[in-house]
Motif scaffolding. Structure first.
Motif, PDB file in Angstrom:
ATOM      1  N   ASP A 164      64.404  68.410   9.293  1.00 14.25           N
ATOM      2  CA  ASP A 164      63.986  66.958  10.161  1.00 14.25           C
ATOM      3  C   ASP A 164      63.835  67.453  11.395  1.00 14.25           C
ATOM      4  OD1 ASP A 164      64.096  65.267   7.951  1.00 14.25           O
ATOM      5  OD2 ASP A 164      65.844  64.867   8.400  1.00 14.25           O
ATOM      6  N   ASN A 165      64.818  68.736  11.639  1.00 17.87           N
ATOM      7  CA  ASN A 165      64.484  69.199  13.411  1.00 17.87           C
ATOM      8  C   ASN A 165      63.246  69.851  13.462  1.00 17.87           C
ATOM      9  OD1 ASN A 165      67.256  67.567  13.580  1.00 17.87           O
ATOM     10  ND2 ASN A 165      68.756  70.109  12.836  1.00 17.87           N
ATOM     11  N   CYS A 167      60.939  68.353  12.263  1.00 15.90           N
ATOM     12  CA  CYS A 167      59.331  67.635  12.055  1.00 15.90           C
ATOM     13  C   CYS A 167      59.252  67.359  13.426  1.00 15.90           C
ATOM     14  CB  CYS A 167      59.639  67.099  10.799  1.00 15.90           C
ATOM     15  SG  CYS A 167      59.412  67.499   9.416  1.00 15.90           S
ATOM     16  N   ASP A 168      61.114  67.369  13.920  1.00 13.34           N
ATOM     17  CA  ASP A 168      61.048  66.328  15.198  1.00 13.34           C
ATOM     18  C   ASP A 168      60.611  67.364  16.700  1.00 13.34           C
ATOM     19  OD1 ASP A 168      62.338  64.622  14.386  1.00 13.34           O
ATOM     20  OD2 ASP A 168      64.184  65.165  14.679  1.00 13.34           O
ATOM     21  N   ARG A 169      60.452  69.188  16.660  1.00  8.91           N
ATOM     22  CA  ARG A 169      59.956  69.587  17.841  1.00  8.91           C
ATOM     23  C   ARG A 169      58.363  69.472  17.326  1.00  8.91           C
ATOM     24  NH1 ARG A 169      62.861  75.391  15.949  1.00  8.91           N
ATOM     25  NH2 ARG A 169      64.911  74.129  15.473  1.00  8.91           N
ATOM     26  N   ARG A 171      56.346  67.085  16.230  1.00 11.72           N
ATOM     27  CA  ARG A 171      56.082  65.196  16.054  1.00 11.72           C
ATOM     28  C   ARG A 171      55.255  65.663  17.016  1.00 11.72           C
ATOM     29  NH1 ARG A 171      60.192  63.391  12.870  1.00 11.72           N
ATOM     30  NH2 ARG A 171      59.746  62.578  10.886  1.00 11.72           N
ATOM     31  N   CYS A 186      55.973  65.239   7.591  1.00  9.77           N
ATOM     32  CA  CYS A 186      57.532  65.336   8.358  1.00  9.77           C
ATOM     33  C   CYS A 186      57.242  63.648   8.434  1.00  9.77           C
ATOM     34  CB  CYS A 186      57.626  65.463   9.664  1.00  9.77           C
ATOM     35  SG  CYS A 186      57.474  67.273   9.735  1.00  9.77           S
TER      36      CYS A 186
END
Length: 187
Positions: A164-165, A167-169, A171, A186
């Motif tokens: 998840d971390n 994917c956040d970077r 997105r 993601c």
């Protein structure tokens, strides 16, 4: 001479039944007569029943020929019987056999082979983004082992926070050719 109004696969059965009726033989008598022939003609009750009832088309041409010869020899004695040749019977059997076999799928209308799908080179941003995805994910051994052994569409719960971390970077990055990748992977 095909039997009128009967499906082609049923024609041998209709013809054999008519011939058996004229000959006067029962299935058991046919089996017994086959045993007495030289060389022996091994007829099975179930096979004969299937042939006479149209549930199966005789597959063994030699056995079918012996049956027809046996029945025709007896039927010839009956007045008004119009004998078919063994060749006529064999053609009838072959047509019914061919009709009962599954047909292969139809060939495409065009005889020219279809061109293979054109593979586009990856967009320059895709290659760079793939490298950044790998760099963003933690390189720990348990994470790598999990991805190698589990289906690629699942991330083990112990590694989901790291995933998840990453994917956040990523997105915020938008690459035209692969914008659906980050949204589908993601979530």
């Amino acid at each position: 001479m095909p039997v009128v109004g009967v499906h082609r696969a049923q024609q041998p059965a209709a013809g054999l039944n008519a011939l058996r009726s004229v000959s006067g033989y029962s299935i058991q008598q046919i089996i017994n007569l086959g045993e007495q022939q030289v060389p022996r003609a091994a007829f099975k009750k179930a096979s004969l029943s299937d042939w006479f009832n149209g549930r199966a088309v005789p597959g063994d041409a030699a056995r079918f020929r012996r049956l027809v010869e046996l029945l025709e020899a007896r039927a010839e004695r009956s007045p008004g019987h119009h004998a078919r040749t063994v060749r006529d019977w064999e053609q009838l059997r072959k047509r019914a056999r061919d009709e009962s076999r599954p047909r292969p799928a139809a060939a495409p209308a065009s005889r020219t082979p279809a061109a293979p799908p054109q593979q586009l080179p990856p967009a320059p941003g895709d290659t760079a983004k793939a490298g950044r995805v790998l760099a963003a994910l933690p390189p720990g051994a348990p994470w790598l082992r999990s991805l190698r052994t589990n289906p690629t569409d699942r991330v083990h719960i112990t590694h989901s926070a790291a995933f998840d971390n990453a994917c956040d970077r990523l997105r915020a990055e938008v690459v035209v050719a692969s914008s659906t990748f980050s949204s589908s992977v993601c979530r």
